[in-house]
Design an enzyme around this catalytic site. Structure first.
Site, short mmCIF file in Angstrom:
data_model
loop_
_atom_site.label_atom_id
_atom_site.label_comp_id
_atom_site.label_asym_id
_atom_site.label_seq_id
_atom_site.Cartn_x
_atom_site.Cartn_y
_atom_site.Cartn_z
N ALA A 137 87.57 77.07 62.71
CA ALA A 137 88.48 76.42 63.66
C ALA A 137 87.82 75.27 64.41
CB ALA A 137 88.97 77.46 64.67
N LYS A 138 86.49 75.15 64.32
CA LYS A 138 85.73 74.05 64.94
C LYS A 138 86.13 73.83 66.40
CE LYS A 138 84.05 72.55 60.73
NZ LYS A 138 84.67 73.43 59.73
N ARG A 139 86.19 74.90 67.18
CA ARG A 139 86.58 74.77 68.57
C ARG A 139 85.38 74.44 69.46
NH1 ARG A 139 90.98 75.24 65.93
NH2 ARG A 139 92.79 76.28 66.83
#
Lengths: 275, 275
Positions: free
Chosen positions: B101-103
């Site tokens: 999700a590359k948050r």
């Protein structure tokens, strides 16, 4: 997908016109936390939307942008995405919308994120993290009237860990600003500049005279409107000052909207003197 | 929230045990694109889940992890999140799960993302972008048996823009690796290392002898299993090699699952010789 115009995209001319008409650069951040909203709203079918509706009604006279912090909605699962969609649809169409989602991935994945926030949910803009470089940012620049708002200098303590590190002759965030700016135009890229100090704001404005900056950190995080306006305005205003907690939680109880209206009005009045 | 144990968190011992039992470090990436799945599945009520179910059944014998690329689900709106949830619930509980999700955001917002991917959706891990520094990463490190998988060196062309820039005596991604590693342990932090070259893999392994690396870029992106295993294995294996398109789109038509099974088996066989 690229090249199509989706509903509600807002170009720079329309944004600037709205800013000058309202004499405001106020962006209201909808970081809606169910633990913090007035308790009577928890009886509503969609409490987050009920709260946001009240906030939008109370602030739309003064706000030129709304920023939806997607994390607060995602944490509620499907219900949260439904609240987010209702909120986005409720925002007046002449007010700029920001999905504060901090996305960014390899090209084919960033394309999916662009689809998410420009098409599935027709925002005008989305915040983008720059660490993965050009092919992670460029898919967001292919849409008329849609913007990537790329992280430059953020307002949190952790900005010192990497953004403020020396990279060659400049700091990392300075390299990010000038490199990312070269991938698009001041008509499809803005930057997150969480600067609260005069010198930093002046330096960033000198580096990028034309771009819009989304400035967080005012209110709960300690920044002030005057310092930002005095040091970062350009001929189009060129800044959107985000206030989240300082506006949306300004009121309490059933009459929360009146205090929220007053908080937004005060911010707008501080900004009006710079027009 | 911090300190609680949520369902399905997988600690390092359990992950390593599974890797050695299967003699595999295969992570199957569920980047499910409705435009690419066998057409007969489009008649199903939830085509993305129907496809993923077929892929999981065909690969679970060989996979030690599944990585769900959230962008492909978010782009479908609420329906997509429902497909994602069904998929996550369908994955056998002894296989490690990754929300790709590359948050990453300021502390109070990263807390909401941690809630999203560790609680609302009970993944074992989530990928995290490091640009905003310590307070953007640390909220993901407060959960027993849950992991932050932080971007170090990515496999895309854009990695050259910032990650490979010289920062003081090192490259930016090297600084990111050693700095982020100091915020947690090899039991709650992994790194995304999209290295496909021998020298780079050796250098990263020397820098971080104990950490697990999630290695994308094998298959469609050009990396190969042997180079990764030979140069990046440690005593616990210490790598998860992700293959997305090279496995999930290996088959076509109604019999797609048999070809997918065969593709996963081939990858596992390449890996088995390193145990």
């Amino acid at each position: 997908m690229p090249g199509l115009i989706y509903l509600y995209g807002m170009d720079r001319a329309a944004l600037v016109k709205n800013i000058f008409a309202k004499r405001s650069v106020l962006c209201v951040g909808l970081d809606t936390d169910l633990a913090k909203i007035p308790r009577h709203l928890l009886q509503e079918e969609d409490p987050a939307f009920a709260f946001n509706k009240g906030i939008i009604d109370a602030t739309k006279e003064f706000a030129v942008a709304y920023k939806i912090n997607t994390a607060f909605y995602e944490a509620q699962g499907v219900k949260g995405w439904q609240s987010m969609e209702r909120t986005l649809n409720y925002i007046p169409k002449d007010i700029f919308t920001i999905a504060d989602a901090k996305r960014g991935d390899i090209g084919n994945t960033s394309e999916q994120y662009a689809r998410t926030f420009f098409h599935t949910y027709p925002y005008d803009s989305v915040t983008v993290a720059p660490y993965m470089g050009s092919d992670s940012v460029k898919p967001f620049l292919q849409f008329d009237g849609k913007w990537a708002i790329v992280l430059g200098l953020t307002s949190n303590a952790g900005s010192a860990d990497f953004q403020l590190q020396q990279c060659g002759n400049e700091l990392l965030y300075e390299r990010v600003l000038t490199t990312v700016a070269s991938w698009g135009t001041p008509g499809n890229i803005m930057f997150v500049i969480g600067a609260t100090r005069k010198e930093q704001l002046q330096e960033v404005r000198a580096l990028l005279p034309d771009h819009f900056f989304l400035v967080p950190g005012v209110g709960a995080q300690g920044g002030d409107v005057d310092t930002v306006c005095r040091n970062a305005f350009n001929k189009d205003a060129g800044v959107l000052i985000n206030v989240s907690r300082g506006v949306i939680y300004a009121g309490s109880g059933e009459g929360f909207a009146a205090q929220v209206h007053e908080a937004a009005r005060k911010y707008q009045q501080e900004m009006a003197v710079y027009f």
